[in-house]
Design an enzyme around this catalytic site. Structure first.
Site, PDB file in Angstrom:
ATOM      1  N   GLU A  34       0.824  -1.210   0.000  1.00  0.00           N
ATOM      2  CA  GLU A  34       0.000   0.000   0.000  1.00  0.00           C
ATOM      3  C   GLU A  34       0.860   1.261   0.000  1.00  0.00           C
ATOM      4  O   GLU A  34       0.531   2.247  -0.660  1.00  0.00           O
ATOM      5  CB  GLU A  34      -0.947  -0.002   1.208  1.00  0.00           C
ATOM      6  N   TYR A 117      -6.214   6.481   4.403  1.00  0.00           N
ATOM      7  CA  TYR A 117      -6.368   5.418   3.407  1.00  0.00           C
ATOM      8  C   TYR A 117      -5.574   4.176   3.795  1.00  0.00           C
ATOM      9  O   TYR A 117      -6.112   3.057   3.818  1.00  0.00           O
ATOM     10  CB  TYR A 117      -5.932   5.892   2.017  1.00  0.00           C
ATOM     11  N   ASP A 135      -9.769   5.380  -2.287  1.00  0.00           N
ATOM     12  CA  ASP A 135      -8.697   6.033  -3.027  1.00  0.00           C
ATOM     13  C   ASP A 135      -9.300   6.729  -4.242  1.00  0.00           C
ATOM     14  O   ASP A 135     -10.529   6.812  -4.384  1.00  0.00           O
ATOM     15  CB  ASP A 135      -7.603   5.042  -3.417  1.00  0.00           C
TER      16      ASP A 135
END
Length: 298
Positions: A34, A117, A135
């Site tokens: 990520e 996020y 996102d």
């Protein structure tokens, strides 16, 4: 069939086979992916992720090395401060959580470099929890399918999280599956400039398609120029330092860029960001490569 059901059915057939989605991938592997995927295409991230996980399969393995090694391994992925954040994150995971990536969202959000996020993505994709993971791709899908707008704007807001949460099934494992499905749909079908509407599972119900609204005149985010910017100069300086084990004299760094003012600004920025450490006034090393007693301010 709900949007979530349709997205999951599509995902089960069309999802890309990415290494961090394998059942054997650890929460640490998900976290690394990520961070790497922020502002970087999958095609560049995949080999870097494999190399990173081979060298540092656990947070403890990375924390045991100096941050300079993280910067070196980051290579040319761009935005190298992410490497520093990952290293700081690994150290914090070892110190606070015994080397295990926490599964609690608040604890994830308290880690260095983990934002709204990333924290929700790790909790959802690594631990199968029910959180709105939003996102750019997800915001675009929701904006088009639900609100009938071609684009959701440049930044995630609380309203985006609320809108996504409303689409998640109540069943926790199914909600986690829906989150990754919406994201994948936005990445490869409901794209910003060339959406493949005929291939979309929302084709018959998408409010934006049914309204006939055209694409916006330009992207919501202006493409970032790279050539000739401070980012390019910073990258050239780091490239020299990454391939050198000892101190590098300023004269060597002066060779990477002819504009003295811009070069000095880029170097100062690297020092301020903690990526580079000065030794005296004329020598420089990557962060963590210098004995602590030798580190001085530029």
């Amino acid at each position: 069939m709900t949007l979530a059901d349709a997205a999951i059915a599509w995902y089960d057939t069309n999802a890309r086979d990415l290494p961090w989605r394998q059942p054997s991938t650890t929460p640490w592997g998900v976290l690394v992916s990520e961070v790497m995927l922020q502002q970087t295409p999958v095609v560049r991230v995949e080999p870097a992720w494999r190399s990173w996980m081979t060298r540092w399969p656990t947070p403890a393995a990375l924390a045991a090395d100096p941050p300079s090694e993280a910067i070196r391994m980051w290579g040319r992925l761009g935005y190298p401060r992410r490497a520093m954040r990952l290293h700081a994150c690994a150290v914090a995971i070892v110190e606070r959580h015994g080397g295990r990536v926490p599964d609690d969202l608040d604890q994830l959000l308290a880690l260095p470099g983990v934002g709204t996020y990333t924290g929700r993505a790790v909790a959802t994709f690594a631990y199968g929890q029910r959180h709105p993971v939003v996102d750019t791709n997800v915001r675009r899908v929701v904006s088009r399918a639900v609100e009938g707008k071609p684009d959701a704007g440049p930044a995630t807001t609380a309203a985006d999280l609320t809108a996504m949460e409303a689409l998640l099934p109540f069943d926790v494992p199914t909600a986690a599956r829906a989150s990754i499905a919406f994201m994948e749909l936005g990445a490869i079908v409901c794209t910003a400039r060339s959406p493949k509407c005929s291939e979309c599972p929302f084709h018959d119900v998408c409010a934006w398609r049914l309204s006939g609204t055209p694409l916006p005149d330009g992207p919501s985010r202006k493409p970032q120029r790279y050539a000739g910017t401070d980012r390019q100069v910073r990258g050239l300086i780091l490239e020299v330092l990454r391939h050198t084990s000892g101190p590098v004299p300023r004269q060597r760094l002066d060779l990477v860029w002819t504009d003295e003012v811009q070069r000095a600004r880029a170097l100062s920025g690297l020092v301020e960001d903690g990526l580079v450490e000065p030794l005296g006034s004329n020598d420089f090393v990557l962060a963590g490569d210098a004995p602590q007693t030798e580190v001085q301010q530029l």
